[in-house]
Scaffold this motif. Structure first.
Motif, PDB file in Angstrom:
ATOM      1  N   PHE A   1     -11.366  -6.899  -4.346  1.00  0.00           N
ATOM      2  CA  PHE A   1     -11.333  -5.520  -4.825  1.00  0.00           C
ATOM      3  C   PHE A   1      -9.996  -5.215  -5.495  1.00  0.00           C
ATOM      4  CE2 PHE A   1     -14.391  -4.610  -1.104  1.00  0.00           C
ATOM      5  CZ  PHE A   1     -15.480  -4.934  -1.890  1.00  0.00           C
ATOM      6  N   LEU A   2      -8.916  -5.766  -4.954  1.00  0.00           N
ATOM      7  CA  LEU A   2      -7.608  -5.558  -5.572  1.00  0.00           C
ATOM      8  C   LEU A   2      -7.612  -6.081  -7.013  1.00  0.00           C
ATOM      9  CD1 LEU A   2      -4.583  -4.743  -5.262  1.00  0.00           C
ATOM     10  CD2 LEU A   2      -4.156  -7.138  -4.650  1.00  0.00           C
ATOM     11  N   GLY A   3      -8.128  -7.286  -7.196  1.00  0.00           N
ATOM     12  CA  GLY A   3      -8.196  -7.864  -8.534  1.00  0.00           C
ATOM     13  C   GLY A   3      -9.058  -7.040  -9.471  1.00  0.00           C
ATOM     14  N   ASP A   4     -10.205  -6.567  -8.952  1.00  0.00           N
ATOM     15  CA  ASP A   4     -11.116  -5.773  -9.781  1.00  0.00           C
ATOM     16  C   ASP A   4     -10.456  -4.479 -10.253  1.00  0.00           C
ATOM     17  OD1 ASP A   4     -13.033  -7.695  -9.406  1.00  0.00           O
ATOM     18  OD2 ASP A   4     -14.154  -6.589  -7.871  1.00  0.00           O
TER      19      ASP A   4
ATOM     20  N   ASP B   1       4.704  -1.736  -9.340  1.00  0.00           N
ATOM     21  CA  ASP B   1       4.350  -2.341  -8.052  1.00  0.00           C
ATOM     22  C   ASP B   1       3.597  -3.644  -8.259  1.00  0.00           C
ATOM     23  OD1 ASP B   1       5.481  -0.382  -6.421  1.00  0.00           O
ATOM     24  OD2 ASP B   1       3.677   0.873  -6.518  1.00  0.00           O
ATOM     25  N   ARG B   2       3.994  -4.649  -7.508  1.00  0.00           N
ATOM     26  CA  ARG B   2       3.317  -5.948  -7.545  1.00  0.00           C
ATOM     27  C   ARG B   2       2.483  -6.186  -6.283  1.00  0.00           C
ATOM     28  NH1 ARG B   2       5.129  -5.666 -11.989  1.00  0.00           N
ATOM     29  NH2 ARG B   2       6.230  -7.235 -13.226  1.00  0.00           N
ATOM     30  N   THR B   3       2.850  -5.473  -5.201  1.00  0.00           N
ATOM     31  CA  THR B   3       2.197  -5.689  -3.903  1.00  0.00           C
ATOM     32  C   THR B   3       1.629  -4.379  -3.374  1.00  0.00           C
ATOM     33  OG1 THR B   3       3.742  -7.485  -3.378  1.00  0.00           O
ATOM     34  CG2 THR B   3       2.545  -6.509  -1.533  1.00  0.00           C
ATOM     35  N   LEU B   4       0.410  -4.423  -2.894  1.00  0.00           N
ATOM     36  CA  LEU B   4      -0.222  -3.261  -2.275  1.00  0.00           C
ATOM     37  C   LEU B   4       0.373  -3.078  -0.883  1.00  0.00           C
ATOM     38  CD1 LEU B   4      -2.566  -1.327  -3.147  1.00  0.00           C
ATOM     39  CD2 LEU B   4      -4.013  -2.625  -1.593  1.00  0.00           C
ATOM     40  N   ARG B   5       0.950  -1.916  -0.624  1.00  0.00           N
ATOM     41  CA  ARG B   5       1.642  -1.681   0.640  1.00  0.00           C
ATOM     42  C   ARG B   5       1.042  -0.490   1.382  1.00  0.00           C
ATOM     43  NH1 ARG B   5       5.844  -5.054   0.672  1.00  0.00           N
ATOM     44  NH2 ARG B   5       6.680  -5.752  -1.341  1.00  0.00           N
ATOM     45  N   LYS B   6       1.520  -0.316   2.620  1.00  0.00           N
ATOM     46  CA  LYS B   6       0.989   0.741   3.469  1.00  0.00           C
ATOM     47  C   LYS B   6       1.186   2.116   2.844  1.00  0.00           C
ATOM     48  CE  LYS B   6       1.227   2.655   8.137  1.00  0.00           C
ATOM     49  NZ  LYS B   6       1.943   2.658   9.429  1.00  0.00           N
TER      50      LYS B   6
ATOM     51  N   SER C   1      -0.905  -7.786  -7.542  1.00  0.00           N
ATOM     52  CA  SER C   1      -1.511  -9.111  -7.388  1.00  0.00           C
ATOM     53  C   SER C   1      -1.529  -9.582  -5.936  1.00  0.00           C
ATOM     54  CB  SER C   1      -0.764 -10.140  -8.237  1.00  0.00           C
ATOM     55  OG  SER C   1       0.603 -10.205  -7.862  1.00  0.00           O
ATOM     56  N   GLU C   2      -0.844  -8.883  -5.038  1.00  0.00           N
ATOM     57  CA  GLU C   2      -0.756  -9.293  -3.631  1.00  0.00           C
ATOM     58  C   GLU C   2      -1.019  -8.095  -2.723  1.00  0.00           C
ATOM     59  OE1 GLU C   2      -0.408 -12.341  -2.656  1.00  0.00           O
ATOM     60  OE2 GLU C   2       0.027 -13.211  -4.617  1.00  0.00           O
ATOM     61  N   ILE C   3      -1.392  -8.403  -1.491  1.00  0.00           N
ATOM     62  CA  ILE C   3      -1.559  -7.381  -0.456  1.00  0.00           C
ATOM     63  C   ILE C   3      -0.562  -7.670   0.659  1.00  0.00           C
ATOM     64  CG2 ILE C   3      -3.128  -6.309   1.200  1.00  0.00           C
ATOM     65  CD1 ILE C   3      -5.445  -7.072  -0.569  1.00  0.00           C
ATOM     66  N   ASP C   4       0.223  -6.683   1.019  1.00  0.00           N
ATOM     67  CA  ASP C   4       1.228  -6.848   2.058  1.00  0.00           C
ATOM     68  C   ASP C   4       0.581  -7.246   3.387  1.00  0.00           C
ATOM     69  OD1 ASP C   4       4.140  -6.364   2.873  1.00  0.00           O
ATOM     70  OD2 ASP C   4       3.058  -5.082   4.301  1.00  0.00           O
ATOM     71  N   LEU C   5       1.289  -8.052   4.145  1.00  0.00           N
ATOM     72  CA  LEU C   5       0.768  -8.542   5.417  1.00  0.00           C
ATOM     73  C   LEU C   5       0.429  -7.406   6.371  1.00  0.00           C
ATOM     74  CD1 LEU C   5       0.168 -11.160   6.972  1.00  0.00           C
ATOM     75  CD2 LEU C   5       2.488 -11.068   7.871  1.00  0.00           C
ATOM     76  N   GLU C   6       1.254  -6.361   6.374  1.00  0.00           N
ATOM     77  CA  GLU C   6       0.973  -5.224   7.250  1.00  0.00           C
ATOM     78  C   GLU C   6      -0.337  -4.543   6.861  1.00  0.00           C
ATOM     79  OE1 GLU C   6       2.889  -0.948   8.687  1.00  0.00           O
ATOM     80  OE2 GLU C   6       3.774  -2.030   7.000  1.00  0.00           O
ATOM     81  N   VAL C   7      -0.589  -4.424   5.564  1.00  0.00           N
ATOM     82  CA  VAL C   7      -1.837  -3.810   5.108  1.00  0.00           C
ATOM     83  C   VAL C   7      -3.036  -4.656   5.528  1.00  0.00           C
ATOM     84  CG1 VAL C   7      -3.173  -3.146   3.067  1.00  0.00           C
ATOM     85  CG2 VAL C   7      -0.733  -2.621   3.186  1.00  0.00           C
TER      86      VAL C   7
END
Length: 442
Positions: free
Chosen positions: A324-327, A374-379, A337-343
């Motif tokens: 879904f992030l890519g879409d 932003d490059r990473t999806l965060r909380k 392009s990335e999802i944070d580990l906490e998320v």
């Protein structure tokens, strides 16, 4: 398994031997009846006589393989039919036995045929696992629950059996229906979707079966319905539990007789369609309440596929979220392009009452809220109060190294999965040896 022979004594002998050995059997007295059975259910094995009055065994074999290419077939042969039996084996039948078979000979041949089918299924499953890395016909299927569902979808797609898909809203019933159609012999024909809950009750029959010119005010020309539009393809009836009782009677006739009548018409029009129905309701309860016909329920419930809730297939959540992030990053022209580990941790431990659709909407909203750099999806991109703060989230307020954070996450997953290292490795998308090495260091 399916037993076919016009001699009642042989049918009775076969049935008794196989039932005593623990197998479920259905016995029929002719080839045409056998074809009807294959339209209504899935069988692992068919044992058939070569000579029958209505449809000979070789013709039945060819038609049966057309309906289910994975069906194993054993012929019962008299000495005079030996040449035909050998030719049938060359054409793809598993084996043949003589009519004077012993019980041991029959049971051994049956056991070998079933083992051959099981081996074929396992090889196909392994090939899919190696090639798709958890992707099956557009569906994420890394978890054991979804792998088992994928096996059933592949198996049922090669037949024309009616399928009933059940599951909560948002679990992906429509995707499963599309996967069955795309793997079927009618994949080049139309897939026509009908949402039974979105059509006004007065319009249901004209939508499904079409109408003749002049059938009602505004019927200016003859119009084919959804079943005619789907000829030789698939009709997907979503929310089948919402179909009005009056329309259920006519729909039952379509399933039984493969014919329709347009509204305002009297001619029976043959239709050749594969029917897939889906519901988020308990149809058996609706039958008990008198809101759904019992005979229609049993006609629909030939093959039942029950889809798990997202909370029951947590191994699939990281892959779904990344897809879904890519879409949405592409759609909204974001650099994410990335999802944070906490998320990911929060996603893995969220109850997801809205299932896959809710996860999809959550990721879309987070992508929209992300900045252009932003490059990473965060909380911070998630809705306020998305998940309760726990010990892992609290620890993120401290200065931790990446290795410490990873170890903390591994410990939490190990605790949740009760030390099942194979499952933890699948969730983390690492091989088991890498996990063992990390646990030794941790």
């Amino acid at each position: 398994m399916l037993l076919v022979d016009d001699e009642a004594a042989i049918l009775k002998t076969l049935s008794l031997l196989l039932q005593e050995a623990g197998w479920q059997v259905r016995a029929v007295a002719g080839g045409m009846e056998a074809l009807n059975c294959l339209d209504q259910d899935i069988y692992d094995l068919m044992i058939t006589d070569l000579r029958m009055p209505d449809l000979d065994g070789l013709s039945l074999f060819q038609k049966a393989k057309g309906k289910d290419p994975l069906l194993e077939v054993i012929f019962i042969s008299a000495y005079a039919d030996l040449k035909s039996a050998v030719q049938a084996v060359k054409n793809g039948a598993f084996d043949y036995i003589h009519k004077s078979f012993t019980p041991d000979e029959l049971l051994l041949t049956v056991q070998k045929a079933l083992e051959h089918r099981h081996l074929h299924q396992e090889n196909r499953k392994l090939k899919r696992a190696l090639n798709n890395r958890g992707n099956f016909q557009g569906m994420i299927a890394k978890s054991q629950e979804m792998q088992e569902l994928a096996d059933m979808v592949e198996r049922v797609a090669e037949t024309k059996a009616t399928v009933l898909i059940s599951g909560e809203s948002g679990v992906g019933k429509g995707m499963v229906a599309r996967a069955i159609h795309s793997l079927s012999t009618g994949k080049d024909k139309p897939l026509v979707t009908i949402n039974c809950g979105a059509i006004a009750e007065t319009l249901v029959e004209s939508e499904l079966f079409g109408y003749e010119k002049g059938a009602f005010t505004g019927a200016l020309r003859t119009t084919p319905g959804k079943f005619e539009q789907a000829h030789q393809g698939t009709v997907f009836l979503d929310e089948i539990g919402e179909l009005p009782l009056a329309s259920q009677v006519r729909f039952l006739r379509v399933l039984q007789e493969k014919v329709i009548q347009r509204v305002g018409g009297s001619a029976d029009l043959p239709v050749d369609v594969r029917v897939i129905a889906a519901t988020n309701r308990n149809l058996e309860a609706r039958v008990a309440q008198g809101k759904f016909r019992e005979d229609l329920f049993y006609r629909l419930n030939v093959v039942h596929l029950s889809l798990p809730r997202l909370s029951q297939r947590k191994e699939d959540i990281p892959l779904l979220a990344k897809r879904f992030l890519g879409d949405y990053a592409g759609r909204y022209e974001k650099n994410l392009s990335e999802i944070d580990l906490e998320v990911l941790y929060l996603f893995m431990n969220h109850p997801w009452p809205g299932n896959v659709r809710q996860l999809q909407n959550t990721v879309e909203r987070a992508v929209v809220m992300a900045g252009p750099q932003d490059r990473t999806l965060r909380k911070k991109h998630l809705p306020r109060g998305f998940a309760p703060v726990d010990s892992l989230a609290e620890s993120l307020n401290r200065d931790l190294t990446l290795r410490e954070l990873e170890n903390l996450y591994i410990d939490r997953i190990m605790e949740r999965e009760k030390g099942n290292k194979a499952k933890v490795a699948r969730i983390l998308d690492i091989n088991r040896q890498t996990l063992y090495n990390r646990l030794k260091v941790n």
